[in-house]
Scaffold this motif. Structure first.
Motif, mmCIF file in Angstrom:
data_model
loop_
_atom_site.group_PDB
_atom_site.id
_atom_site.type_symbol
_atom_site.label_atom_id
_atom_site.label_comp_id
_atom_site.label_asym_id
_atom_site.label_seq_id
_atom_site.Cartn_x
_atom_site.Cartn_y
_atom_site.Cartn_z
ATOM 1 N N VAL A 39 0.866 -1.184 0.000
ATOM 2 C CA VAL A 39 0.000 0.000 0.000
ATOM 3 C C VAL A 39 0.902 1.232 0.000
ATOM 4 O O VAL A 39 1.756 1.391 0.884
ATOM 5 N N ILE A 40 0.719 2.044 -1.013
ATOM 6 C CA ILE A 40 1.588 3.218 -1.179
ATOM 7 C C ILE A 40 0.789 4.488 -0.910
ATOM 8 O O ILE A 40 -0.182 4.788 -1.634
ATOM 9 N N GLY A 41 1.184 5.217 0.103
ATOM 10 C CA GLY A 41 0.570 6.511 0.370
ATOM 11 C C GLY A 41 1.117 7.555 -0.585
ATOM 12 O O GLY A 41 2.332 7.631 -0.796
ATOM 13 N N ILE A 42 0.218 8.312 -1.181
ATOM 14 C CA ILE A 42 0.651 9.455 -2.012
ATOM 15 C C ILE A 42 0.308 10.698 -1.208
ATOM 16 O O ILE A 42 -0.839 11.114 -1.115
ATOM 17 N N LEU A 56 -0.455 19.334 -8.505
ATOM 18 C CA LEU A 56 -0.030 18.073 -7.883
ATOM 19 C C LEU A 56 -1.120 16.996 -7.889
ATOM 20 O O LEU A 56 -0.808 15.817 -7.735
ATOM 21 N N ARG A 57 -2.385 17.393 -8.069
ATOM 22 C CA ARG A 57 -3.394 16.335 -8.204
ATOM 23 C C ARG A 57 -3.193 15.589 -9.522
ATOM 24 O O ARG A 57 -3.357 14.377 -9.587
ATOM 25 N N GLY A 72 1.181 -2.376 -6.853
ATOM 26 C CA GLY A 72 0.871 -1.799 -5.545
ATOM 27 C C GLY A 72 -0.553 -1.269 -5.498
ATOM 28 O O GLY A 72 -1.275 -1.271 -6.503
ATOM 29 N N PHE A 73 -0.931 -0.814 -4.336
ATOM 30 C CA PHE A 73 -2.263 -0.230 -4.109
ATOM 31 C C PHE A 73 -2.053 1.209 -3.654
ATOM 32 O O PHE A 73 -1.615 1.452 -2.530
ATOM 33 N N PRO A 74 -2.332 2.189 -4.552
ATOM 34 C CA PRO A 74 -2.070 3.599 -4.207
ATOM 35 C C PRO A 74 -3.233 4.237 -3.448
ATOM 36 O O PRO A 74 -4.403 4.039 -3.807
ATOM 37 N N VAL A 75 -2.904 4.984 -2.419
ATOM 38 C CA VAL A 75 -3.914 5.750 -1.683
ATOM 39 C C VAL A 75 -3.394 7.166 -1.462
ATOM 40 O O VAL A 75 -2.367 7.375 -0.829
ATOM 41 N N GLU A 76 -4.126 8.115 -2.010
ATOM 42 C CA GLU A 76 -3.702 9.510 -1.911
ATOM 43 C C GLU A 76 -4.282 10.141 -0.649
ATOM 44 O O GLU A 76 -5.436 9.877 -0.303
#
Ligand code: FES
Length: 571
Positions: A39-42, A56-57, A72-76
């Motif tokens: 899980v990758i935090g953006i 940046l969005r 991966g699983f991205p979560v902004e």
């Protein structure tokens, strides 16, 4: 690969895992998002009040694409966004607050790695400080600089043109119309200031530290290659999680020393001194002003960018950007190529193909813009804990100078009297500004490059020696002694300077001396009344905990690496 921390939230068949997944599925995520993939935090600092980060969005979408491509699983998620141009009294007041936001957002949420989307001056150190204290795999993606501005036939850079044009209006050599018409010309697109100001410096610093991919600093914000860079970062952070490659393994003492030398070579902002010391503190690296002086010595400024030189960030990108600078330093034996990079390679390996495509913009080492490019750290009875000066932005003839002090007790006093025709000042004097340090302002204002008195400007002089406990915008210039520590509000000797005292600046000898006897200083100290400390709100926390400039202005209780012990369930 070891068990991912996100699986503490999402893994298994228990009540809590079911609950965590269920709420996330409200957004339409599929089952496999929770199957144990990284899980990758953006971490995003987008805000319309931070115009430099207004794109940046869009960039987050490119990161997201890369994360998905790599499995991966991205979560902004949003964090405090600090827009240098709008926030009063100064964005620096909130840097540590933003860093706390970032640190606790990362630690408290289910993520295994994080991309930091940064741009405007304070967003880069704030996010990196917070993430460094967590020490999860981290990769920085900068938003990139604005396009170059042109006005009345000349290249104009963000900030730098404001300071220069304003001085010319005061001197009577530029019309008000000309000044105001530069307003739009200077800001042609989203992105950070297009000079080698603090934002571009910090984007270069993260690249030099190895915590960003090669090319991070200079690709223009609106160039398609910036999107590609973000996408590649998204792919890479997933691999970094699998490799468990953390900031503490990348940002070592050698990396910070490399960054200091790159700062000298690019003619970077004095703000980098404070920010790098603070970032280093978060990963447990002991970085001091002495390191800044020692590592920067003998490194020439080769990047010919405003405010020290002529060109802008867009030109720098076409010329080869930070990769070409690192390559030049490697060739000179002034860069430790064995330092690690988020690429998984050493810095020497990562930058092996870098080339200089324009020797006017990135000058050859043997024909530099400034021979001694490093930040000069000054000491003496006026700044026992140090002060800094940027030689590349100063006037060579003022580097050794003795003059009579003209003292302003605070910034309001300066504003009230600087253009008073009766002010007893000439171009040989030393302007001294107090109460602009971390506690005094509070937040440490960027006013150290105080505009010169109108009557001096009208005589045709464009520089004077100035001394303060303030900071200076990275876009500014002049023979300006900054960050005098301890600051006036903390009872530093700068608080004791009086009109008429003689002050000697000697940059080659690294001295800043107040020609007043110890006995007289002791007598003045006995009369000195400490300013009141705010007792309410955030200012109380800030004033009670902020460290002095030579220690990076971090809060004393935030220094260090705390990792990401998984927080307890609350249900
Ligand atoms: Fe944001 Fe200059 S004001 S980068």
């Amino acid at each position: 690969m070891k068990k991912l921390r996100s699986q503490d939230w999402f893994g298994g068949t228990g009540k809590n895992a079911m609950m965590y997944r269920s709420w996330m599925k409200a957004q339409g995520f599929t089952d496999d998002a929770f199957d144990g993939r990284p899980v990758i935090g953006i971490c995003n600092t987008w805000s319309e009040l931070t115009p430099c980060n207004a794109h940046l969005r869009d960039l987050a979408e490119r990161v997201r694409r890369g994360v998905l491509e790599a499995g991966g699983f991205p979560v902004e998620f949003p964090v405090t966004s600090l827009g240098e141009s709008n926030i009063r009294p100064t964005a620096m007041l909130l840097r540590n607050l933003a860093a706390m936001d970032v640190e606790e957002s990362i630690r408290g949420n289910p993520m295994d790695g994080v991309i930091l989307l940064v741009g405007c001056d304070k967003t880069t150190p704030a996010l990196l400080m917070g993430a460094a204290s967590c020490d999860l795999p981290t990769l920085v993606v900068s938003g990139g600089p604005m396009l170059s501005g042109r006005h009345e036939g000349e290249l104009i850079g963000s900030g730098t043109a404001v300071w220069r044009y304003h001085a010319e209006v005061k001197a009577g050599t530029r019309s008000l119309d000309s000044f105001l018409s530069a307003e739009q010309a200077m800001s042609r697109s989203v992105g950070t200031c297009n000079t080698m100001g603090t934002a571009s410096t910090m984007a270069s610093m993260v690249e030099a530290l190895g915590i960003a991919l090669p090319g991070n600093a200079a690709i223009p914000a609106v160039d398609a290659r910036r999107s590609k860079h973000a996408q590649m970062a998204g792919r890479r952070i997933v691999e970094m999680v699998r490799e468990d490659l953390r900031p503490s393994q990348v940002m070592t003492k050698a990396s910070f020393e490399n960054a200091i030398r790159v700062n000298a070579a690019i003619g970077g902002s004095t703000n980098a001194v404070i920010h790098l010391i603070a970032i280093a503190g978060r990963v447990g690296v002991d970085l001091s002003l002495a390191d800044w002086d020692a590592q920067g010595r003998g490194v020439p400024t080769i990047v010919n960018l405003q405010p020290a030189g002529a060109f802008l960030m867009e030109d720098f990108y076409y010329a080869g950007g930070v990769p070409a600078v690192i390559r030049s330093l490697l060739d000179q034996g002034q860069f430790d190529g064995s330092a690690r990079s988020v690429t998984g390679l050493t810095m020497a390996e990562a930058y092996v193909e870098a080339a200089n495509h324009n020797t006017e913009v990135i000058r050859p080492h043997e024909n530099p813009l400034v021979t001694e490019g490093g930040i000069a750290v000054l000491r003496g009875n006026l700044a026992p804990d140090g002060a800094v000066l940027k030689p590349s932005a100063a006037t060579p003839s003022l580097m050794v100078h003795t003059g009579r002090a003209v003292v302003f007790e605070d910034f309001s006093d300066y504003h009230a009297r600087i253009d008073d025709p009766d002010l007893d000042v000439d171009e040989t004097c030393v302007l001294v500004l107090k109460m602009c340090g971390p506690r005094g302002f509070p937040g440490m204002a960027e006013v150290g490059n105080m505009a010169l008195p109108q009557k001096v400007l009208q005589k045709g002089f464009t520089d004077m020696v100035r001394v303060s406990d303030a900071r200076m915008s990275g876009t500014a210039f002049g023979t300006v002694v900054l960050h005098s520590a301890p600051e006036a509000a903390a009872g530093g000797p700068i608080a004791l300077v009086r009109n008429g005292d003689m002050i000697t600046l000697n940059v080659p000898e690294r001295q800043l001396h107040l020609h007043v006897t110890d006995a007289e200083l002791a007598a003045r100290r006995a009369e000195w009344i400490a300013p009141e400390v705010p007792q309410e709100g955030y200012l109380r926390l800030f004033s009670g905990s902020v460290m002095q400039a030579d220690k990076g202005c971090d809060f004393d209780f935030l220094v260090g690496r705390r990792g990401t012990p998984t927080p307890k369930h609350s249900h």
